[in-house]
Scaffold this active site. Sequence first.
Site, PDB file in Angstrom:
ATOM      1  N   ASP A 168      -3.574  36.591 -30.658  1.00  0.00           N
ATOM      2  CA  ASP A 168      -4.610  36.681 -31.696  1.00  0.00           C
ATOM      3  C   ASP A 168      -5.979  36.216 -31.201  1.00  0.00           C
ATOM      4  O   ASP A 168      -6.812  35.810 -31.992  1.00  0.00           O
ATOM      5  CB  ASP A 168      -4.191  35.855 -32.922  1.00  0.00           C
ATOM      6  CG  ASP A 168      -4.017  34.384 -32.606  1.00  0.00           C
ATOM      7  OD1 ASP A 168      -3.890  34.030 -31.417  1.00  0.00           O
ATOM      8  OD2 ASP A 168      -4.038  33.566 -33.553  1.00  0.00           O
ATOM      9  N   LYS A 208      -3.457  20.032 -32.159  1.00  0.00           N
ATOM     10  CA  LYS A 208      -4.155  19.848 -33.441  1.00  0.00           C
ATOM     11  C   LYS A 208      -4.291  18.369 -33.842  1.00  0.00           C
ATOM     12  O   LYS A 208      -3.741  17.934 -34.867  1.00  0.00           O
ATOM     13  CB  LYS A 208      -3.455  20.641 -34.537  1.00  0.00           C
ATOM     14  CG  LYS A 208      -3.267  22.103 -34.152  1.00  0.00           C
ATOM     15  CD  LYS A 208      -3.114  23.044 -35.299  1.00  0.00           C
ATOM     16  CE  LYS A 208      -3.161  24.485 -34.836  1.00  0.00           C
ATOM     17  NZ  LYS A 208      -1.938  25.091 -34.401  1.00  0.00           N
ATOM     18  N   ASP A 240     -10.418  32.818 -31.785  1.00  0.00           N
ATOM     19  CA  ASP A 240      -9.061  32.887 -32.332  1.00  0.00           C
ATOM     20  C   ASP A 240      -9.189  33.551 -33.704  1.00  0.00           C
ATOM     21  O   ASP A 240      -9.795  32.980 -34.612  1.00  0.00           O
ATOM     22  CB  ASP A 240      -8.497  31.464 -32.462  1.00  0.00           C
ATOM     23  CG  ASP A 240      -7.132  31.439 -33.121  1.00  0.00           C
ATOM     24  OD1 ASP A 240      -6.813  32.343 -33.913  1.00  0.00           O
ATOM     25  OD2 ASP A 240      -6.378  30.501 -32.848  1.00  0.00           O
TER      26      ASP A 240
HETATM   27  N1  GDD Z   1       7.083  35.848 -31.250  1.00  0.00           N
HETATM   28  C1  GDD Z   1       6.497  34.804 -31.829  1.00  0.00           C
HETATM   29  N2  GDD Z   1       7.288  33.895 -32.490  1.00  0.00           N
HETATM   30  N3  GDD Z   1       5.151  34.668 -31.785  1.00  0.00           N
HETATM   31  C2  GDD Z   1       4.586  33.601 -32.413  1.00  0.00           C
HETATM   32  C3  GDD Z   1       5.355  32.636 -33.084  1.00  0.00           C
HETATM   33  C4  GDD Z   1       6.794  32.802 -33.117  1.00  0.00           C
HETATM   34  O1  GDD Z   1       7.531  32.006 -33.696  1.00  0.00           O
HETATM   35  N4  GDD Z   1       4.524  31.695 -33.616  1.00  0.00           N
HETATM   36  C5  GDD Z   1       3.268  32.063 -33.273  1.00  0.00           C
HETATM   37  N5  GDD Z   1       3.301  33.214 -32.542  1.00  0.00           N
HETATM   38  C6  GDD Z   1       2.133  33.906 -31.965  1.00  0.00           C
HETATM   39  C7  GDD Z   1       1.058  34.259 -32.990  1.00  0.00           C
HETATM   40  O2  GDD Z   1       1.215  35.613 -33.418  1.00  0.00           O
HETATM   41  C8  GDD Z   1      -0.238  34.096 -32.176  1.00  0.00           C
HETATM   42  O3  GDD Z   1      -0.556  35.290 -31.490  1.00  0.00           O
HETATM   43  C9  GDD Z   1       0.102  33.027 -31.158  1.00  0.00           C
HETATM   44  O4  GDD Z   1       1.540  32.959 -31.096  1.00  0.00           O
HETATM   45  C10 GDD Z   1      -0.461  31.633 -31.515  1.00  0.00           C
HETATM   46  O5  GDD Z   1      -0.007  31.265 -32.790  1.00  0.00           O
HETATM   47  P1  GDD Z   1      -1.025  30.786 -33.936  1.00  0.00           P
HETATM   48  O6  GDD Z   1      -0.217  30.575 -35.159  1.00  0.00           O
HETATM   49  O7  GDD Z   1      -2.185  31.692 -34.007  1.00  0.00           O
HETATM   50  O8  GDD Z   1      -1.442  29.363 -33.381  1.00  0.00           O
HETATM   51  P2  GDD Z   1      -2.815  28.581 -33.605  1.00  0.00           P
HETATM   52  O9  GDD Z   1      -3.980  29.476 -33.549  1.00  0.00           O
HETATM   53  O10 GDD Z   1      -2.672  27.739 -34.803  1.00  0.00           O
HETATM   54  O11 GDD Z   1      -2.842  27.596 -32.307  1.00  0.00           O
HETATM   55  C11 GDD Z   1      -2.616  28.126 -31.024  1.00  0.00           C
HETATM   56  O12 GDD Z   1      -3.784  28.742 -30.494  1.00  0.00           O
HETATM   57  C12 GDD Z   1      -4.908  27.860 -30.226  1.00  0.00           C
HETATM   58  C13 GDD Z   1      -5.995  28.695 -29.578  1.00  0.00           C
HETATM   59  O13 GDD Z   1      -6.537  29.542 -30.480  1.00  0.00           O
HETATM   60  C14 GDD Z   1      -2.161  26.979 -30.091  1.00  0.00           C
HETATM   61  O14 GDD Z   1      -1.727  27.558 -28.892  1.00  0.00           O
HETATM   62  C15 GDD Z   1      -3.300  25.987 -29.828  1.00  0.00           C
HETATM   63  O15 GDD Z   1      -2.874  25.011 -28.902  1.00  0.00           O
HETATM   64  C16 GDD Z   1      -4.511  26.724 -29.271  1.00  0.00           C
HETATM   65  O16 GDD Z   1      -5.600  25.832 -29.077  1.00  0.00           O
HETATM   66 MG    MG Z   2      -4.233  31.529 -33.557  1.00  0.00          MG
END
Ligand code: GDD
Ligand code: MG
Length: 378
Positions: free
Chosen positions: A120, A171, A229
């Site tokens: 994403d 986070k 993001d």
């Molecule tokens: N297959 C699969 N299964 N994909 C997943 C799952 C899961 O259970 N959970 C999340 N994802 C995918 C989401 O679709 C996304 O593309 C990516 O993993 C990150 O998940 P988010 O839910 O968007 O996480 P975030 O934005 O809160 O935090 C993450 O991204 C940040 C950077 O933007 C973390 O990696 C943070 O550490 C990071 O800073």
């Molecule tokens: Mg994200």
Amino acid sequence: MKAVILAGGFGTRLRPLSCTRPKLIFPIANRPLLDLTLSRLAEHGVKETILAVNFMADTLEHVFGSSRFGMKIHYSKDIIPNTQAQAKACSPKSLGTGGAIKQAENLLDDKEPFLALNGDILTNANYSAIVETHRKLESLATIALRRVNNPSRYGMVRLQDGRYISEFVEKPSSGAPSNLANAGIYVFEPQVLKLIPKSQSCSIEREIFPKLARKRRLVGHEIRGLWVDVGKPSDYIKANKLWLNTQSRVHQKPMITGTGIEVSAKLKKAVAIGEDVKIKGGAIIGPNVSLGKKVCVGSGVKIRDSIIFPRTIISDYSIVEGTVIGEAAVIGKRVRIREGCLIGDNTIIHDNITLAKDVKICPSKEIFDNIVDSGCVI
Ligand code: GDD
Ligand code: MG
């Protein structure tokens, strides 16, 4: 080299639009977000990509098929063993970021490092440079880092000697170790997979990275430039705006594929106009607007900083600002939609209605009255 893209999240912060499509196919300048990532991976020499899918896996498979930009595309679906699935019966069943990467293990080479990406993220990061750092420092795991202003939304790190991550906190509610965030772009040696439990839910950010950081086995590579993001509505609109502006600098001409635009309609840079869009006279579109294919815009309509999905109709003299409108919605005449609204697919909003800021309307609703409470969900 191969890449794994995490593509299975539920996109909860983009509901209701993410109820009917996965976040990774949300259009950026009328192209699915994931398409932009895949094309950049191909440019950096990636030959095969594994999409780690879960929520709406079939839709992703239908859109992206088995090859793209000369790359093979494989699908790895989160599979939770029955006993765990039963225990989690009330919560969404998913493997988490670590579990989903582990699930893709049999599609990866056991001797070669691979890229892993949060799907994403809209970025123009130089993937090859991150791989180069990884190889040069003979790293086990390398994480791209980006400076941010709001640490509580990201994984935050402490960097030593400009290279080694000594602390990783996902986070942090307070006291972030620095303003360097995990940018969601990784290069891993196959041995990293051995540290992740099989067929179990596991967050790579909470369970694996902190341990590797304590052992000084994580390398950081700072990136600059475009990086967003696409997690919440304002960031989605920002990502679209940044991408439109990058493209308009590269191509100079606006991205217009339709011809149904009346001469007195005004397009303010930067805009993306899809196929068969119709825009009536006196309308002002832009800046920072994408109109998906077959969108119809009436006379005197004003739209800025917004994304309109295909086949939506916006009738005469309506004003749309800082908003995302889903597919095949019908917006009546003289409607006013303010910043931060998300309008679901097939919604009908009747003439003369005003919506307060940050209103979310679920798909197929019909709105007859003004909505005055900002942030409410209908
Ligand atoms: N297959 C699969 N299964 N994909 C997943 C799952 C899961 O259970 N959970 C999340 N994802 C995918 C989401 O679709 C996304 O593309 C990516 O993993 C990150 O998940 P988010 O839910 O968007 O996480 P975030 O934005 O809160 O935090 C993450 O991204 C940040 C950077 O933007 C973390 O990696 C943070 O550490 C990071 O800073
Ligand atoms: Mg994200």
